[in-house]
Design a protein around this motif. Structure first.
Motif, PDB file in Angstrom:
ATOM      1  N   TYR A 113      29.989  53.183  54.648  1.00  0.00           N
ATOM      2  CA  TYR A 113      31.005  52.713  53.706  1.00  0.00           C
ATOM      3  C   TYR A 113      30.642  51.304  53.239  1.00  0.00           C
ATOM      4  CZ  TYR A 113      33.593  56.535  55.877  1.00  0.00           C
ATOM      5  OH  TYR A 113      33.964  57.768  56.348  1.00  0.00           O
ATOM      6  N   VAL A 114      31.242  50.911  52.110  1.00  0.00           N
ATOM      7  CA  VAL A 114      31.009  49.574  51.565  1.00  0.00           C
ATOM      8  C   VAL A 114      32.358  48.951  51.241  1.00  0.00           C
ATOM      9  CG1 VAL A 114      29.600  48.214  49.990  1.00  0.00           C
ATOM     10  CG2 VAL A 114      28.985  50.594  50.430  1.00  0.00           C
ATOM     11  N   LEU A 115      32.509  47.679  51.571  1.00  0.00           N
ATOM     12  CA  LEU A 115      33.774  46.969  51.392  1.00  0.00           C
ATOM     13  C   LEU A 115      33.579  45.768  50.466  1.00  0.00           C
ATOM     14  CD1 LEU A 115      36.748  46.347  52.298  1.00  0.00           C
ATOM     15  CD2 LEU A 115      35.749  45.044  54.192  1.00  0.00           C
ATOM     16  N   ASP A 116      34.535  45.600  49.554  1.00  0.00           N
ATOM     17  CA  ASP A 116      34.528  44.416  48.680  1.00  0.00           C
ATOM     18  C   ASP A 116      35.918  44.272  48.073  1.00  0.00           C
ATOM     19  OD1 ASP A 116      33.660  42.161  47.416  1.00  0.00           O
ATOM     20  OD2 ASP A 116      32.039  43.120  46.290  1.00  0.00           O
ATOM     21  N   SER A 117      36.128  43.183  47.354  1.00  0.00           N
ATOM     22  CA  SER A 117      37.420  42.961  46.701  1.00  0.00           C
ATOM     23  C   SER A 117      37.200  42.589  45.243  1.00  0.00           C
ATOM     24  CB  SER A 117      38.197  41.843  47.406  1.00  0.00           C
ATOM     25  OG  SER A 117      37.555  40.597  47.221  1.00  0.00           O
ATOM     26  N   PHE A 118      38.245  42.763  44.444  1.00  0.00           N
ATOM     27  CA  PHE A 118      38.189  42.294  43.055  1.00  0.00           C
ATOM     28  C   PHE A 118      39.575  41.801  42.650  1.00  0.00           C
ATOM     29  CE2 PHE A 118      39.190  46.814  42.775  1.00  0.00           C
ATOM     30  CZ  PHE A 118      40.145  46.901  41.777  1.00  0.00           C
ATOM     31  N   PRO A 119      39.635  40.768  41.809  1.00  0.00           N
ATOM     32  CA  PRO A 119      40.924  40.201  41.420  1.00  0.00           C
ATOM     33  C   PRO A 119      41.547  40.957  40.240  1.00  0.00           C
ATOM     34  CG  PRO A 119      39.175  38.916  40.450  1.00  0.00           C
ATOM     35  CD  PRO A 119      38.502  40.006  41.265  1.00  0.00           C
ATOM     36  N   VAL A 120      42.859  41.014  40.236  1.00  0.00           N
ATOM     37  CA  VAL A 120      43.598  41.525  39.084  1.00  0.00           C
ATOM     38  C   VAL A 120      44.648  40.473  38.749  1.00  0.00           C
ATOM     39  CG1 VAL A 120      44.996  43.379  38.116  1.00  0.00           C
ATOM     40  CG2 VAL A 120      43.254  43.909  39.837  1.00  0.00           C
ATOM     41  N   ALA A 121      44.538  39.878  37.577  1.00  0.00           N
ATOM     42  CA  ALA A 121      45.442  38.808  37.174  1.00  0.00           C
ATOM     43  C   ALA A 121      46.692  39.369  36.503  1.00  0.00           C
ATOM     44  CB  ALA A 121      44.734  37.846  36.226  1.00  0.00           C
ATOM     45  N   VAL A 122      47.819  38.773  36.823  1.00  0.00           N
ATOM     46  CA  VAL A 122      49.072  39.198  36.203  1.00  0.00           C
ATOM     47  C   VAL A 122      49.274  38.501  34.861  1.00  0.00           C
ATOM     48  CG1 VAL A 122      50.563  37.448  37.261  1.00  0.00           C
ATOM     49  CG2 VAL A 122      51.508  39.683  36.694  1.00  0.00           C
ATOM     50  N   CYS A 123      48.647  37.332  34.694  1.00  0.00           N
ATOM     51  CA  CYS A 123      48.741  36.609  33.424  1.00  0.00           C
ATOM     52  C   CYS A 123      47.631  35.569  33.366  1.00  0.00           C
ATOM     53  CB  CYS A 123      50.110  35.930  33.273  1.00  0.00           C
ATOM     54  SG  CYS A 123      50.423  34.626  34.488  1.00  0.00           S
ATOM     55  N   ASP A 124      47.434  34.963  32.204  1.00  0.00           N
ATOM     56  CA  ASP A 124      46.473  33.873  32.067  1.00  0.00           C
ATOM     57  C   ASP A 124      46.999  32.642  32.807  1.00  0.00           C
ATOM     58  OD1 ASP A 124      44.821  35.399  30.423  1.00  0.00           O
ATOM     59  OD2 ASP A 124      45.938  34.836  28.623  1.00  0.00           O
ATOM     60  N   ASN A 125      46.079  31.784  33.241  1.00  0.00           N
ATOM     61  CA  ASN A 125      46.488  30.592  33.986  1.00  0.00           C
ATOM     62  C   ASN A 125      47.481  29.726  33.213  1.00  0.00           C
ATOM     63  OD1 ASN A 125      45.007  31.134  36.282  1.00  0.00           O
ATOM     64  ND2 ASN A 125      43.199  30.046  35.582  1.00  0.00           N
ATOM     65  N   ILE A 126      47.311  29.656  31.918  1.00  0.00           N
ATOM     66  CA  ILE A 126      48.177  28.805  31.100  1.00  0.00           C
ATOM     67  C   ILE A 126      49.615  29.320  31.061  1.00  0.00           C
ATOM     68  CG2 ILE A 126      47.817  29.959  28.876  1.00  0.00           C
ATOM     69  CD1 ILE A 126      47.573  27.163  27.621  1.00  0.00           C
ATOM     70  N   ARG A 127      49.811  30.601  31.435  1.00  0.00           N
ATOM     71  CA  ARG A 127      51.144  31.211  31.375  1.00  0.00           C
ATOM     72  C   ARG A 127      51.790  31.370  32.757  1.00  0.00           C
ATOM     73  NH1 ARG A 127      51.793  33.034  26.231  1.00  0.00           N
ATOM     74  NH2 ARG A 127      49.899  33.412  25.009  1.00  0.00           N
ATOM     75  N   ILE A 128      51.207  30.761  33.775  1.00  0.00           N
ATOM     76  CA  ILE A 128      51.725  30.916  35.135  1.00  0.00           C
ATOM     77  C   ILE A 128      53.193  30.514  35.242  1.00  0.00           C
ATOM     78  CG2 ILE A 128      51.571  30.004  37.494  1.00  0.00           C
ATOM     79  CD1 ILE A 128      48.535  29.951  37.160  1.00  0.00           C
ATOM     80  N   ALA A 129      53.561  29.419  34.604  1.00  0.00           N
ATOM     81  CA  ALA A 129      54.938  28.916  34.695  1.00  0.00           C
ATOM     82  C   ALA A 129      55.944  29.902  34.112  1.00  0.00           C
ATOM     83  CB  ALA A 129      55.048  27.568  33.989  1.00  0.00           C
ATOM     84  N   ASN A 130      55.499  30.762  33.206  1.00  0.00           N
ATOM     85  CA  ASN A 130      56.395  31.721  32.549  1.00  0.00           C
ATOM     86  C   ASN A 130      56.346  33.109  33.177  1.00  0.00           C
ATOM     87  OD1 ASN A 130      57.142  29.755  30.631  1.00  0.00           O
ATOM     88  ND2 ASN A 130      55.351  30.241  29.371  1.00  0.00           N
ATOM     89  N   SER A 131      55.569  33.271  34.248  1.00  0.00           N
ATOM     90  CA  SER A 131      55.436  34.587  34.867  1.00  0.00           C
ATOM     91  C   SER A 131      56.760  35.040  35.474  1.00  0.00           C
ATOM     92  CB  SER A 131      54.366  34.548  35.965  1.00  0.00           C
ATOM     93  OG  SER A 131      54.315  35.781  36.652  1.00  0.00           O
ATOM     94  N   LYS A 132      57.166  36.253  35.144  1.00  0.00           N
ATOM     95  CA  LYS A 132      58.414  36.812  35.662  1.00  0.00           C
ATOM     96  C   LYS A 132      58.171  37.776  36.828  1.00  0.00           C
ATOM     97  CE  LYS A 132      60.791  36.452  31.216  1.00  0.00           C
ATOM     98  NZ  LYS A 132      61.510  37.196  30.131  1.00  0.00           N
ATOM     99  N   ILE A 133      56.919  38.156  37.029  1.00  0.00           N
ATOM    100  CA  ILE A 133      56.593  39.119  38.073  1.00  0.00           C
ATOM    101  C   ILE A 133      56.241  38.432  39.386  1.00  0.00           C
ATOM    102  CG2 ILE A 133      54.982  40.945  38.744  1.00  0.00           C
ATOM    103  CD1 ILE A 133      54.793  41.783  35.875  1.00  0.00           C
ATOM    104  N   LEU A 134      55.461  37.347  39.309  1.00  0.00           N
ATOM    105  CA  LEU A 134      55.017  36.640  40.503  1.00  0.00           C
ATOM    106  C   LEU A 134      55.442  35.171  40.454  1.00  0.00           C
ATOM    107  CD1 LEU A 134      51.355  37.960  40.917  1.00  0.00           C
ATOM    108  CD2 LEU A 134      53.399  38.749  42.094  1.00  0.00           C
ATOM    109  N   HIS A 135      55.698  34.613  41.638  1.00  0.00           N
ATOM    110  CA  HIS A 135      56.041  33.201  41.747  1.00  0.00           C
ATOM    111  C   HIS A 135      55.461  32.659  43.050  1.00  0.00           C
ATOM    112  CE1 HIS A 135      58.931  33.652  38.433  1.00  0.00           C
ATOM    113  NE2 HIS A 135      59.355  34.747  39.054  1.00  0.00           N
ATOM    114  N   GLY A 136      54.807  31.502  42.982  1.00  0.00           N
ATOM    115  CA  GLY A 136      54.292  30.897  44.203  1.00  0.00           C
ATOM    116  C   GLY A 136      52.803  30.620  44.156  1.00  0.00           C
TER     117      GLY A 136
END
Length: 277
Positions: A104-127
């Motif tokens: 087997y092979v193990l790795d990870s990949f990121p999935v962004a909920v929004c662009d960095n510039i929109r973090i303050a306006n994110s309604k799905i994630l906080h923190g």
């Protein structure tokens, strides 16, 4: 390629899995859980996760003439989220214990909920825990890391989600790692954790074969380093193919719904690989 035969094959496979697991549902329903899941898989494979387009397509082509309206479809799909994951686990069990897969092979990949510039306006994630760094691309993102375990042929058998800031070596503790004894798991240097390596070998007889850095306490022979590097290329291809199914942005109203969409992409990719065209 989107073909009627492929979609029918996916439906039959899902329906057989549900029957095997003795899944019960009310016979008075005009749309079965198999049809709901098939439509969601079609949305991930051919419509970038846009479920309403897939819903309309399945109704327009006559494959599910009694298709539910948008609101009822979404409610049904969210209610069976755990069922979808259990179907994935049934498939993974086959590769682990019936076909006797040992590498087997193990790795990870990121999935962004929004662009960095929109973090303050994110309604799905906080923190701050969701703010991670993708070292290979030298960029930051706001979202989750998908921990993915695949066979040597690139078929996913386990996956999970961790906050973007969590290091892979710590996220390793959160994967089930339910594999046959004497299995080998290849991973890159980000998963270096000697304590977990030793525990897996002592308790489960699973060899975690992490790519070693030049300054690592444990070193590899030239042949071992070559094999590890070769195995890692398989999962890089799998991750690229899964992310290729995504739209530029995954739309969801809730965090649970957002994770469900990612789950469906992994599940749909798996079905696409094992069901012939």
């Amino acid at each position: 390629m989107l073909t009627k035969d492929k979609i029918i094959g996916i439906f039959c496979f899902i329906d057989d899995l549900l029957k095997t697991s003795k899944h019960y549902e009310d016979s008075r329903r005009r749309v079965s859980d198999s049809e709901i899941i098939t439509t969601a898989v079609v949305s991930s494979l051919y419509f970038g996760g846009h479920q309403d387009k897939a819903r309309q397509f399945m109704k327009m082509t006559g494959m599910i003439p009694g298709m539910l309206d948008k609101s009822r479809f979404n409610r049904r799909l969210h209610r069976i989220a755990e069922l979808i994951y259990s179907l994935f686990m049934q498939i993974s069990y086959y590769f682990k214990y019936i076909s006797c897969e040992m590498s087997y092979v193990l790795d990870s990949f990121p999935v962004a909920v929004c662009d960095n510039i929109r973090i303050a306006n994110s309604k799905i994630l906080h923190g701050k825990q969701w703010h991670g760094k993708q070292t290979s691309m030298r960029r930051y993102f706001y979202g989750v890391k998908v921990q993915l375990l695949v066979t040597k042929d690139g078929i996913p058998v386990e996956f999970g989600f961790v906050p973007g800031s969590e290091h892979d070596s710590q996220a390793l503790k959160k994967l089930p790692m339910e594999l046959p004894a004497e299995s080998e798991v290849f991973a890159d240097s980000a998963y270096t954790n000697y304590e977990i390596e030793d525990q897996l070998m002592e308790t489960d007889l699973i060899a975690l074969k992490v790519h070693r850095k030049s300054n690592a306490k444990r070193t590899d022979s030239v042949s071992a380093a070559f094999i590890k590097e070769y195995m890692r290329k398989r999962i890089e291809t799998t991750i690229s193919e899964i992310k290729g199914l995504f739209l530029r942005k995954l739309h969801a109203v809730t965090f649970k719904g957002w994770l469900l969409k990612i789950t469906l992409f992994v599940f749909a990719f798996t079905l696409d690989k094992i069901i012939p065209n």
